[in-house]
Motif scaffolding. Structure first.
Motif, short mmCIF file in Angstrom:
data_model
loop_
_atom_site.label_atom_id
_atom_site.label_comp_id
_atom_site.label_asym_id
_atom_site.label_seq_id
_atom_site.Cartn_x
_atom_site.Cartn_y
_atom_site.Cartn_z
N SER A 110 0.80 -1.22 0.00
CA SER A 110 0.00 0.00 0.00
C SER A 110 0.83 1.27 0.00
N THR A 133 0.40 6.14 1.80
CA THR A 133 -0.32 4.87 1.88
C THR A 133 -1.63 4.99 1.15
N VAL A 134 -1.89 4.05 0.24
CA VAL A 134 -3.17 4.06 -0.45
C VAL A 134 -3.77 2.67 -0.31
N ASN A 135 -5.06 2.55 -0.53
CA ASN A 135 -5.66 1.23 -0.47
C ASN A 135 -5.94 0.72 -1.87
N GLU A 165 -8.51 0.09 -3.46
CA GLU A 165 -9.54 0.79 -4.22
C GLU A 165 -8.95 1.91 -5.06
N ASP A 190 -6.91 -10.43 -4.71
CA ASP A 190 -7.47 -9.08 -4.72
C ASP A 190 -6.93 -8.24 -5.85
N ARG A 207 -13.20 -4.89 5.74
CA ARG A 207 -12.70 -3.68 6.39
C ARG A 207 -13.78 -3.03 7.24
N HIS A 264 -6.46 -0.38 6.58
CA HIS A 264 -6.38 -0.74 5.17
C HIS A 264 -5.82 -2.14 4.95
N ARG A 279 -8.30 -7.90 5.81
CA ARG A 279 -8.79 -8.81 4.79
C ARG A 279 -9.54 -9.92 5.49
N ARG A 335 -10.82 6.17 3.84
CA ARG A 335 -10.45 5.52 2.59
C ARG A 335 -11.04 6.19 1.37
N GLU A 352 -4.54 7.20 1.89
CA GLU A 352 -5.28 6.85 3.10
C GLU A 352 -5.01 7.86 4.19
#
Lengths: 267, 337, 333
Positions: B198, B229-231, B233, B261, C61, C185, C188, C297, C303
């Motif tokens: 991420s 940090t990104v997710n 999505e 994923d 999540r 984040h 899972r 998010r 994030e």
């Protein structure tokens, strides 16, 4: 219920002895006053009678059963305590506070049931606070709060209630309210043991008294007979006069002579 | 006879002193003028990135204390670094520079970045040792830093710095020509991942510059700061054509391609997920070897163009600048699958 | 409050987190709006990527947010009662500091997400064990537990400082810093099992004993006179609350203020009786964290760390609560 102390001694852990060979009997019925100067051991004696402190020697019996042989829950069903400084960090309602008295009867994973709620209702009524049952404790007067705690003791099903200086912070009006309720309940069969350092209240409301000094009982007996200037001098080291008013009401009044010896302090 | 011997000795000493009195004055990246006595024999590089420049310019044997970027302890050092520098255990430093330690080594030049400079320059200059601030952040900065060091480290270093500058001009020029041939809209969109799935590079970082030099577009160019940090999505929103993983850290190509994923990501479906190779210095940092980073990226982004023979260039580079012979495995790592 | 009104309020409070969680599934940066998202899940042949995203990424999540929010709020509520202090946060017993150290140590030494979770939980348990062991010898009174908790917290904070000092600024330190700021984040389906199992058990236990928790708000002598074994009950509550906090920190990093503020809001609405307070705190905490996590998010491409959001919102909320509190009581006590 009859509450007896036999030859009770208590010393704080790592501390000096506090009670020496105290023997006392309260009940059945009636209001027994424990009188004595500050530090004479009244609160400690009350705690031993309640079973929240274990005496180093001697025994306490409720209706003949030794407290040592009762598990805490069973003891709570017989003896209720109103401590000197109940603190409440959060404001519960009257109903909820009295409801806590049902703790000895409610299982670990349960809540009070219908029967419990009935008992709580009756207890609140018997101290005359029915109309205040939903009120928050924070919005009650000092006297009303004392009555709530007495009601909690009743909700415990306790036949014997121990009160530690219940009216110390109350004005005469509220004091009278509290002791009126106490008197009514005593007449109805409850036993009260009240620790107080005001001998006048004992004279007005007590049926029996026991004087404590330095951890021992120096005089005891029916209130009207045992409260004498002599007994008061022994207990407080001060001279008192007992006056009778025109209507027969009696009062304890300190005389203006200097104290004969300072009251000793047992730590 | 004795008098002649004494005369010769005096002359030799005089000449030596004269040579020793030679100094070079340069201006470092902050505009400070720094006077460095020649020759420089004992270098302390408190700047983890700067250390690699010293090696690349052939002055590695003159280091007496060195910080290495990404290597905080001897245990963390890659085998290749050890092979390149056998003295690693005695040279390696980490944490804040200890002035007494540097003085004990007989340091005559300190390299530092802006963060360390404040701590080290003052005390060292009290001891008569100059400190040079370095801090390349662009390709031009890399070249300028090499030339700066070349000016003070002697003739051979100067020659190598010039050669490096020429290499940069050649490679970047070639890549730029090819890049402009592709209209902006159809350039491959690249996601640069750091040390976790991420973690992505921001627009301000060197990694983004490399991508653009190679003719790509960084999807995270509008992020600021350093690693963001990104997710998942957001990755899907960006829909990158190519994913590049930084040469350090634990993220592997498999951890992405085999993750259920990530299957929805275009780059994963097209099997265009690559991890940058690493010998010792990391190619996504402003080091001399970042040159190879651009070459490798163009191969990853435009596999049909074959602009550069990355493998051969890598072997030649490491031999010429670090005196290090790449093993077959290490050389093959430069091939883009 | 009349029973009918209370029942209505309970229903509203308990359905709030469920409704919000459901709605959150259809909100996010990917896709063409809520309607399309809804469509993708409930009709066949629609956007497969979006459906996968909703079921595999957003759903676990959101569940994690529900549980973590509930855990921290309930732990905060029962600890406030136990310590008889409305200013207590779920971090008070050193559990969070232990978990933080464990997680960051794992980041430093390995980098495997599983190791981070396990290590966080293990060190959290160690912290609790120390607090209980030492606190027991000191009588297991609230004051004793509090003091030992402060000491344990400080110790692990110092160790954490050491970890940060030796961490490689390129690869490890950013990861550590980011973990400490809190975030969901990494949630899972695969790593949700411990969280759900422990939360379910812990919340269940506290729910069942919630009436008895009221007795713990009395001082020790009063509670003893009611026949309740105070020390045993107190220690059990500490253990369960600590487990809830430990698993939450292992999952989501350091999230503050939830444990402190949510119980207060719940108290303002349903009163201090734990019978209503525990479920209300759980519901409210879960609801709030779902909302915050959705913001985290969705609002920006990057994030936003959850710990930052809870702090930014929690502190003003706390101040407002405090002002309301003080006004209602007619001045500070």
């Amino acid at each position: 219920m009859k509450l007896e102390a036999r030859d009770l001694s208590y010393a704080y852990p790592h501390g000096p002895p506090c009670l020496h060979g105290v023997s006392l009997a309260a009940g059945p019925e009636g209001v027994t006053f424990l009188l004595g100067a500050n530090g004479s051991g009244k609160s400690t004696l009350l705690a031993c009678l309640a079973g929240t402190r274990t005496p180093t020697a001697g025994d306490v019996r409720i209706d003949g059963i030794s407290l040592r042989s009762l598990i805490p829950r069973e003891r709570a069903k017989r003896i209720g305590v109103v401590p000197q400084f109940p603190d409440a960090a959060f404001a519960y309602s009257v109903e909820d506070t009295v409801g806590l008295g049902r703790a000895p009867y409610v299982g670990l994973f349960s809540r009070p049931g219908r029967e419990d709620r009935r008992v709580v209702e009756r207890a609140i009524e018997s101290v005359g606070l029915g109309r205040l049952r939903h009120r928050s404790m924070a919005h009650l007067s000092g006297g009303e709060r004392q009555l709530v705690w007495i009601a909690r003791g009743l909700a415990q099903g306790a036949g014997c209630l121990l009160l530690d200086e219940p009216t110390a912070h109350l004005d005469p009006c509220h004091e009278q309210d509290v002791f009126a309720a106490v008197g009514e309940l005593a007449a109805g069969g409850a036993t009260f043991v009240v620790a107080s350092h005001h001998p006048e209240t004992a004279l007005l409301y007590g049926t029996h008294v026991a004087f404590l000094r330095d951890g021992t009982v120096v005089r005891s007996g029916p209130a009207q007979e045992a409260i004498t200037p002599d007994a008061l001098l022994q207990a407080y080291g001060m001279e008192f006069a007992i006056l009778t008013g025109l209507a027969g009401e009696r009062a304890v009044v300190p005389t203006r002579t200097a104290r004969q010896e300072p009251p000793s302090v047992s730590a | 006879m004795k008098e002649t011997a004494w005369l010769v000795a005096t002359l030799v000493v005089a000449l030596a002193l004269a040579a020793a009195a030679q100094t070079v004055t340069v201006t470092d990246t902050t505009g400070h003028a720094v006077t460095v006595e020649q020759p420089v024999e004992r270098i302390a590089s408190a700047y983890g990135i700067g250390t690699y420049y010293v090696y690349a310019l052939g002055a590695g044997d003159r280091l007496v204390a060195a910080w290495f970027v990404g290597v905080k302890s001897a245990a963390q050092a890659p085998a290749s670094l050890r092979a390149m520098e056998p003295r690693l255990d005695t040279l390696l430093r980490a944490g804040d520079p200890n002035v007494e330690d540097l003085a004990a080594q007989g340091t005559d030049l300190v390299l530092a970045d802006a963060a360390q400079y404040a701590a080290v320059a003052g005390p060292m200059s009290d001891l008569g040792v100059p400190t040079l601030i370095l801090g390349p952040e662009t390709a031009q900065g890399v070249v300028d830093t090499a030339l700066l060091l070349g000016a003070i480290l002697g003739e051979e270093a100067q020659a190598r710095a010039d050669a490096l500058a020429a290499e940069f001009t050649r490679v970047y020029g070639k890549a730029a020509v090819a890049a402009t041939a592709t209209p902006a809209g159809s350039r491959p969109r690249v996601l640069f991942l750091g040390t976790s799935l991420s973690s992505v590079a921001s627009g301000a970082m060197y990694q983004t510059q490399l991508i653009e030099a190679a003719g790509g577009v960084s999807v995270s160019a509008d992020l600021v700061g350093s690693w963001n940090t990104v997710n998942l999505e957001q990755v899907l929103v960006w829909s990158p054509d190519v994913i590049v993983i930084a040469p350090y850290g634990n993220v592997t190509v498999e951890s992405i391609t085999e993750s259920a994923d990530w299957q929805s990501v275009r780059a994963v479906r097209a099997r265009r997920v690559f991890k940058m190779p690493r010998v010792f210095g990391t190619m996504d940092t402003p080091l001399p070897e970042s040159l190879l980073g651009v070459e490798w990226l163009t191969a990853a982004l435009y596999p049909d163009r074959a602009l550069f023979d990355v493998r051969s260039d890598a072997i030649a580079f490491y031999q010429a600048y670090y005196g290090y012979a790449l093993s077959t495995e290490e050389a093959d790592a430069f091939l883009v699958p | 409050m009349t029973p009918a009104r209370r029942r209505a309020l309970s229903i509203a409070l308990l359905s709030l987190p469920v409704a919000l969680a459901f709605a959150a599934l259809f909100v996010g940066r990917y896709g063409n709006g809520v309607g399309a998202a809804f469509h993708s899940v409930f009709s066949a042949g629609a956007d497969e990527t979006l459906r996968a995203l909703i079921l595999r990424v957003r759903l676990p999540r959101t569940l994690a947010a529900l549980f973590v929010g509930a855990n921290l709020s309930v732990a905060g509520a029962v600890l406030q009662g136990l310590f008889r202090n409305p200013l207590v946060d779920s971090r008070i017993l050193g559990v969070s500091s232990g978990a933080a150290f464990g997680a960051c140590l794992a980041i430093l030494l390995t980098g495997s997400a599983l190791a981070v979770q396990v290590s966080a939980f293990a060190f959290a348990l160690l912290a609790v064990a120390v607090v209980l062991a030492v606190g027991w010898r000191l009588g297991a009174t609230p004051l004793a537990l509090l003091l030992v908790g402060i000491a344990v917290s400080a110790f692990f904070d110092a160790l954490l400082g050491l970890v940060k000092y030796v961490a490689d600024p390129l690869s490890k330190l950013p990861a550590i810093t980011y973990w400490l700021l809190g975030g969901l984040h990494a949630s899972r389906w695969s790593n949700l099992v411990p969280l759900v199992a422990i939360s379910g058990t812990g919340l269940g236990i506290l729910f069942l004993i919630r009436w008895r928790l009221n007795v713990l708000t009395l001082n020790d002598e009063e509670a003893a006179s009611l026949g309740v074994r105070v020390r045993a009950l107190r220690i059990s509550v500490v253990v369960v609350a600590s487990l809830l906090v430990a698993t939450s920190v292992a999952q989501a990093g350091m999230i503050g203020w939830i444990g402190l503020v949510i119980p207060h809001v719940a108290r303002a609405w349903v009163g201090s009786d734990h019978v209503h307070l525990v479920p209300a705190s759980a519901a409210l905490g879960g609801a709030v964290l779902v909302v915050l996590d959705t913001i985290a998010r969705t609002a920006l491409p990057g994030e936003i760390p959850l710990g930052i959001l809870t702090g930014l919102l929690g502190v003003p909320a706390f101040v407002l609560l405090l002002v309301g509190y003080v006004r209602a009581r007619g001045g500070t006590r």
